[in-house]
Design an enzyme around this catalytic site. Structure first.
Site, mmCIF file in Angstrom:
data_model
loop_
_atom_site.group_PDB
_atom_site.id
_atom_site.type_symbol
_atom_site.label_atom_id
_atom_site.label_comp_id
_atom_site.label_asym_id
_atom_site.label_seq_id
_atom_site.Cartn_x
_atom_site.Cartn_y
_atom_site.Cartn_z
ATOM 1 C CD GLU A 285 -3.340 0.278 2.172
ATOM 2 O OE1 GLU A 285 -4.210 -0.369 1.797
ATOM 3 O OE2 GLU A 285 -3.207 0.761 3.181
ATOM 4 C CG HIS A 306 6.377 -29.991 -0.578
ATOM 5 N ND1 HIS A 306 6.857 -31.342 -0.727
ATOM 6 C CD2 HIS A 306 7.205 -29.473 0.505
ATOM 7 C CE1 HIS A 306 7.810 -31.382 0.002
ATOM 8 N NE2 HIS A 306 8.251 -30.529 0.776
ATOM 9 C CE LYS A 420 -12.361 2.132 1.457
ATOM 10 N NZ LYS A 420 -11.715 3.332 2.149
#
Ligand code: PA5
Length: 444
Positions: A285, A306, A420
């Site tokens: 961020e 793995h 948003k």
């Protein structure tokens, strides 16, 4: 003190290239110190550790003790920077089987407000039914949908189950000093509340009450955590040659310039999984903007060898790896001997499991370097509160410096608004009429 080892980046970027960045790193540090960098109204984290007083810590510990006394479960409601730091430290310090060991003496710490999962919230509220629970509501803006939704549910349930008077004592708010719904609600209801300083952004807030209160409620040593950060604050102000945070920032930048666009944070302790989540937010961020930034990824090893090991070893060569290595395990366990030796592993019998883990770590690092993946190693002596405090401030400082090198504002997150806006338009939020019409036309 944290040890940084960048020797395994040498085949990819020379020591001269990294050292040549020293003047730019010093410039970056000076810009942070002088407050002349972009986002300079969010530099409160820089000297936060050394500004923390014993009286402040005593107050946090007193609130934590009251919650521990009155609650069997405490739900920490928050998202992003208002949750990941606490989650990371609590996970790193807790017994791996804490859920099964809960003995009623200390509250179970739960997290909410970090998703909009109907099933998650339904199952959480069902679990809390009939329980003596409390809530720490954390939101700087006080308007974050995920957290506000969880808090609405939890406040109502807490009041119904425990009565308004007790609810008032076991709900704590951590939010802005003046603004936002969480502040208004805390003041109106008379909750104990803490302020997130104006000049500390969410992802740099773990050493404010945002992180400290939940960590203290979980029963961990916040004095040691802060002491570790204070010690690192001093070390991370040292000249380049003795400054691991500055060197880590310079090495990342040199690798990025050499085409290594993805950094994979690897750990060999499952308890560090959420430290990596916190780190991803801090760096992602802060630096992912203006078309720039190293993409922060993470793996838990040896588990993910793995699953992701193949990609790391032989996939696109745009990655580098940073290993967090814990030098001393907290327990001693020996590799057992087996008479039949069907798995052929008796040559390990009697060795510490941690020694096997360390050889897996070294072997993997060497294999990855051979496969074209530069490797950085960050070693901490032990997985305890003191060393986690060091690690937190180390990464924060390195992140601040690296963002200056990249030329981005470390302290804003304009890109987070895009989802948003669409979500509110789709949900028909009042005030979003134009956006609602536009998004509906787009989806026709
Ligand atoms: O780092 C940040 O600023 C963000 O991740 C915020 O912490 C996150 O969006 C939560 O915001 P708030 O605390 O305002 O609810």
């Amino acid at each position: 003190m944290i040890k940084l080892d960048i020797i395994k980046t040498a085949p990819f970027v020379s020591a001269e290239t990294i050292n040549a960045l020293a003047p730019r790193v010093v410039e970056a540090q000076n810009a942070l110190e002088a407050g002349t960098c972009p986002g300079n109204d969010f530099l409160g984290w820089l000297h936060l550790p050394s500004s923390i007083t014993p009286a402040f810590l005593a107050d946090i510990k007193a609130t934590a003790a009251a919650l521990r006394e009155e609650c069997d479960a405490v739900v920490v409601a928050g998202i992003g920077g208002s949750y990941l730091g606490a989650k990371a430290v609590i996970e790193a310090l807790s017994n791996s089987f804490q859920w099964l060991l809960a003995d009623g003496k200390a509250p179970v710490i739960l997290f909410a407000g970090n998703n909009i999962g109907e099933d998650y919230l339904s199952e959480l509220t069902a679990y809390l039914r009939g329980k003596r629970f409390g809530v720490i509501n954390i939101s700087k803006s006080g308007t974050t949908t995920e957290t506000a939704l969880a808090f609405r549910l939890l406040k109502k349930q807490c009041e119904e189950q425990r009565g308004k008077d007790v609810a008032k004592r076991v709900i704590v708010a951590i939010t802005d000093a003046k603004r936002g719904a969480a502040r208004t609600c805390a003041d109106k209801e008379g909750y104990k509340s803490y302020v997130i300083p104006d000049n500390v952004g969410g992802r740099f807030s773990v050493l404010t009450p945002v992180g400290l209160l939940p960590i203290a409620v979980a029963g961990f040593d916040i004095d040691a955590l802060v002491r570790g950060a204070q010690d690192m604050e001093k070390t991370a102000a040292a000249p380049f040659a003795e400054n691991p945070a500055a060197q880590y920032a310079a090495t990342r930048y040199a690798l990025y310039m050499a085409g290594k666009k993805i950094e994979i944070l690897a750990n060999y302790q499952p308890k560090l999984h959420f430290m990596a989540e916190w780190w991803k937010q801090l760096f992602g961020e802060s630096e992912g903007k203006d078309g720039k930034g190293i993409y922060p990824a993470s793996v838990d090893l040896t588990t993910d060898l793995h699953s992701m090991g193949q990609w790391i070893q032989e996939g696109e060569r745009t990655i580098f790896e940073t290993v967090i290595s814990v030098e001393k395990a907290e327990h001693t366990l020996l590799f057992p001997c087996d008479e039949e030796n069907l798995d052929g592993l008796n040559f390990l019998a009697g060795k510490r499991v941690d020694e096997v883990n360390k050889m897996a770590e070294l072997g993997t690092q060497l294999a990855h370097v051979d496969g074209g993946v530069p490797n950085i190693r960050i070693a901490i002596e032990r997985l305890d509160a003191y060393h986690l405090g060091q690690l937190i401030y180390f990464f924060e400082k390195a992140c601040g410096i690296h963002c200056q090198l990249l030329g981005v504002n470390a302290f804003n997150q304009p890109g987070v608004e895009a989802y948003k806006k669409n979500m509110f338009a789709l949900l028909g939020k009042p005030g979003y009429e134009k956006e609602t019409e536009a998004i509906k036309n787009r989806l026709k």
